[in-house]
Design a protein around this motif. Structure first.
Motif, mmCIF file in Angstrom:
data_model
loop_
_atom_site.group_PDB
_atom_site.id
_atom_site.type_symbol
_atom_site.label_atom_id
_atom_site.label_comp_id
_atom_site.label_asym_id
_atom_site.label_seq_id
_atom_site.Cartn_x
_atom_site.Cartn_y
_atom_site.Cartn_z
ATOM 1 N N LEU A 1 -4.406 6.041 1.343
ATOM 2 C CA LEU A 1 -3.987 5.287 2.527
ATOM 3 C C LEU A 1 -5.160 5.090 3.504
ATOM 4 O O LEU A 1 -5.243 4.059 4.168
ATOM 5 C CB LEU A 1 -2.821 5.970 3.228
ATOM 6 C CG LEU A 1 -1.480 5.842 2.545
ATOM 7 C CD1 LEU A 1 -0.425 6.704 3.229
ATOM 8 C CD2 LEU A 1 -1.026 4.379 2.468
ATOM 9 N N ASN B 1 0.811 -1.217 0.000
ATOM 10 C CA ASN B 1 0.000 0.000 0.000
ATOM 11 C C ASN B 1 0.846 1.270 0.000
ATOM 12 O O ASN B 1 0.416 2.295 0.499
ATOM 13 C CB ASN B 1 -0.922 0.010 1.226
ATOM 14 C CG ASN B 1 -1.985 -1.058 1.122
ATOM 15 O OD1 ASN B 1 -2.315 -1.500 0.031
ATOM 16 N ND2 ASN B 1 -2.511 -1.472 2.246
ATOM 17 N N GLU B 2 2.018 1.224 -0.551
ATOM 18 C CA GLU B 2 2.862 2.412 -0.632
ATOM 19 C C GLU B 2 2.547 3.134 -1.941
ATOM 20 O O GLU B 2 3.125 2.859 -2.982
ATOM 21 C CB GLU B 2 4.338 2.025 -0.566
ATOM 22 C CG GLU B 2 4.722 1.449 0.781
ATOM 23 C CD GLU B 2 6.185 1.060 0.833
ATOM 24 O OE1 GLU B 2 7.010 1.736 0.188
ATOM 25 O OE2 GLU B 2 6.482 0.075 1.505
ATOM 26 N N ASN C 1 -2.225 10.655 -1.796
ATOM 27 C CA ASN C 1 -1.633 9.564 -1.023
ATOM 28 C C ASN C 1 -2.360 9.376 0.303
ATOM 29 O O ASN C 1 -2.704 8.255 0.691
ATOM 30 C CB ASN C 1 -0.147 9.820 -0.787
ATOM 31 C CG ASN C 1 0.535 8.667 -0.097
ATOM 32 O OD1 ASN C 1 0.543 7.549 -0.602
ATOM 33 N ND2 ASN C 1 1.096 8.932 1.068
ATOM 34 N N GLN C 2 -2.607 10.458 1.014
ATOM 35 C CA GLN C 2 -3.293 10.371 2.308
ATOM 36 C C GLN C 2 -4.692 9.789 2.155
ATOM 37 O O GLN C 2 -5.113 8.949 2.954
ATOM 38 C CB GLN C 2 -3.367 11.752 2.964
ATOM 39 C CG GLN C 2 -2.038 12.255 3.470
ATOM 40 C CD GLN C 2 -2.103 13.709 3.919
ATOM 41 O OE1 GLN C 2 -3.031 14.445 3.637
ATOM 42 N NE2 GLN C 2 -1.070 14.126 4.635
#
Length: 185
Positions: free
Chosen positions: A181, A82-83, A177-178
């Motif tokens: 995630l 999950n990067e 990205n945030q």
């Protein structure tokens, strides 16, 4: 080698001239090859050496973005983690390299068809790799969730290039990205 550099330079001049004229006229149908070659300060034969017509210039911009996104998504799917940030940064770095041209293109009227193609491609890829995200198992609900994500991400970038956001591309990368995630497994 010099011939190769001249070819790259000519294509860059053509693309920049096209983008500037498109920003001014807002309509691809009002642009002529004559205007492009005059603005780029090249000959018509140089233009036709690289492009069949003005639509081929647009297709090159589109193909560039689609290839980048597809390759990046393929690379991400092989990692099985999950990067998201390295992949988001890779896409946005390429957008940064041509930022002024993309700003001009997205401020014109032509990109609606392109945006729809982009949304469809992103939707198909997210649907293929949905297991990286915490999405519904029900296909109908998952389709709506992926559509929501796709539209949100694409229009965030489009709004940036249209000058409607007070964020940088780096800010957008962090934000995407945030968000990803938060919904990732």
């Amino acid at each position: 080698m010099a011939e190769y550099r001249n070819s790259i330079r000519s294509k860059k001049l053509i693309r920049e001239a096209f983008a500037k004229i498109l920003e001014e006229k807002k309509d691809i149908n009002k642009i002529s090859v004559k205007e492009i070659v005059e603005r780029a300060d090249i000959s018509k034969s140089t233009f036709y050496c690289h492009y069949q017509d003005i639509y081929a210039v647009i297709e090159e911009f589109e193909d560039e973005i689609f290839t980048l996104l597809e390759n990046t998504m393929d690379e991400f799917s092989k990692r099985n983690n999950n990067e998201f940030m390295p992949y988001i940064n890779k896409v946005l770095l390429t957008l940064k390299e041509n930022e002024e041209i993309y700003k001009m293109l997205f401020k014109a009227d032509f990109p609606i068809k392109f945006i729809d193609k982009l949304k469809n491609m992103c939707f198909q890829r997210l649907n293929k790799y949905y297991y990286f995200l915490r999405l519904a198992n029900d296909p109908k609900t998952r389709k709506a969730e992926i559509s929501f994500l796709t539209n949100g991400i694409i229009y965030l970038v489009v709004d940036y290039f249209r000058g409607d956001l007070d964020l940088t591309l780096d800010d957008i990368a962090v934000l995407i990205n945030q968000l990803l995630l938060k919904i990732a497994k």
